[in-house]
Design a protein around this motif. Structure first.
Motif, mmCIF file in Angstrom:
data_model
loop_
_atom_site.group_PDB
_atom_site.id
_atom_site.type_symbol
_atom_site.label_atom_id
_atom_site.label_comp_id
_atom_site.label_asym_id
_atom_site.label_seq_id
_atom_site.Cartn_x
_atom_site.Cartn_y
_atom_site.Cartn_z
ATOM 1 N N LEU A 74 0.832 -1.202 0.000
ATOM 2 C CA LEU A 74 0.000 0.000 0.000
ATOM 3 C C LEU A 74 0.870 1.257 0.000
ATOM 4 O O LEU A 74 0.546 2.240 -0.665
ATOM 5 C CB LEU A 74 -0.944 -0.003 1.201
ATOM 6 C CG LEU A 74 -1.886 1.180 1.320
ATOM 7 C CD1 LEU A 74 -2.751 1.324 0.069
ATOM 8 C CD2 LEU A 74 -2.749 1.035 2.564
ATOM 9 N N ALA A 75 1.987 1.226 0.711
ATOM 10 C CA ALA A 75 2.904 2.364 0.730
ATOM 11 C C ALA A 75 3.381 2.681 -0.685
ATOM 12 O O ALA A 75 3.428 3.853 -1.093
ATOM 13 C CB ALA A 75 4.092 2.083 1.638
ATOM 14 N N LEU A 76 3.714 1.657 -1.451
ATOM 15 C CA LEU A 76 4.158 1.872 -2.836
ATOM 16 C C LEU A 76 3.048 2.465 -3.698
ATOM 17 O O LEU A 76 3.292 3.347 -4.528
ATOM 18 C CB LEU A 76 4.645 0.558 -3.440
ATOM 19 C CG LEU A 76 5.896 -0.035 -2.810
ATOM 20 C CD1 LEU A 76 6.179 -1.416 -3.400
ATOM 21 C CD2 LEU A 76 7.077 0.896 -2.995
ATOM 22 N N VAL A 77 1.830 2.003 -3.487
ATOM 23 C CA VAL A 77 0.683 2.512 -4.255
ATOM 24 C C VAL A 77 0.444 3.992 -3.914
ATOM 25 O O VAL A 77 0.225 4.814 -4.805
ATOM 26 C CB VAL A 77 -0.580 1.665 -3.975
ATOM 27 C CG1 VAL A 77 -1.811 2.310 -4.568
ATOM 28 C CG2 VAL A 77 -0.394 0.258 -4.516
ATOM 29 N N VAL A 78 0.513 4.321 -2.642
ATOM 30 C CA VAL A 78 0.291 5.715 -2.219
ATOM 31 C C VAL A 78 1.396 6.608 -2.768
ATOM 32 O O VAL A 78 1.133 7.707 -3.271
ATOM 33 C CB VAL A 78 0.200 5.815 -0.678
ATOM 34 C CG1 VAL A 78 0.200 7.267 -0.222
ATOM 35 C CG2 VAL A 78 -1.037 5.104 -0.164
ATOM 36 N N GLU A 79 2.644 6.154 -2.691
ATOM 37 C CA GLU A 79 3.753 6.943 -3.237
ATOM 38 C C GLU A 79 3.569 7.202 -4.727
ATOM 39 O O GLU A 79 3.783 8.316 -5.215
ATOM 40 C CB GLU A 79 5.075 6.220 -3.005
ATOM 41 C CG GLU A 79 5.538 6.238 -1.571
ATOM 42 C CD GLU A 79 6.794 5.407 -1.370
ATOM 43 O OE1 GLU A 79 7.499 5.105 -2.361
ATOM 44 O OE2 GLU A 79 7.067 5.044 -0.218
ATOM 45 N N ARG A 80 3.173 6.173 -5.468
ATOM 46 C CA ARG A 80 2.949 6.323 -6.911
ATOM 47 C C ARG A 80 1.807 7.285 -7.179
ATOM 48 O O ARG A 80 1.876 8.133 -8.080
ATOM 49 C CB ARG A 80 2.659 4.969 -7.548
ATOM 50 C CG ARG A 80 2.652 5.020 -9.058
ATOM 51 C CD ARG A 80 2.476 3.658 -9.708
ATOM 52 N NE ARG A 80 3.305 2.634 -9.107
ATOM 53 C CZ ARG A 80 2.836 1.491 -8.590
ATOM 54 N NH1 ARG A 80 1.555 1.219 -8.622
ATOM 55 N NH2 ARG A 80 3.650 0.612 -8.047
ATOM 56 N N PHE A 81 0.737 7.181 -6.384
ATOM 57 C CA PHE A 81 -0.410 8.077 -6.533
ATOM 58 C C PHE A 81 0.018 9.534 -6.355
ATOM 59 O O PHE A 81 -0.312 10.391 -7.173
ATOM 60 C CB PHE A 81 -1.484 7.714 -5.503
ATOM 61 C CG PHE A 81 -2.623 8.681 -5.453
ATOM 62 C CD1 PHE A 81 -3.637 8.635 -6.385
ATOM 63 C CD2 PHE A 81 -2.687 9.650 -4.464
ATOM 64 C CE1 PHE A 81 -4.698 9.533 -6.347
ATOM 65 C CE2 PHE A 81 -3.737 10.550 -4.410
ATOM 66 C CZ PHE A 81 -4.735 10.482 -5.351
#
Length: 59
Positions: A23-30
């Motif tokens: 989820l951290a990676l998804v939020v960073e990408r967002f």
């Protein structure tokens, strides 16, 4: 808002749980993919509004 999302992504990235780190990676990408904030003047210019009158410019 961006700062809060990045802080949460950092916190999630330190988790022992794989789902949190993912989820951290998804939020960073967002956050990275979002356009930067616009100033009021930029938004008015993009909308074709004359800043001095507040009315739409004729085209």
């Amino acid at each position: 808002m961006r700062r809060a999302l990045v802080a949460e992504a950092v916190r999630l990235g330190r988790s022992d749980r794989l789902a949190d780190r993912t989820l951290a990676l998804v939020v960073e990408r967002f956050v990275r993919d979002r356009p930067g904030p616009k100033t009021r003047d930029q938004a008015l210019r993009d909308a074709g509004v004359d800043r001095s009158t507040g009315r739409e410019r004729s085209r």
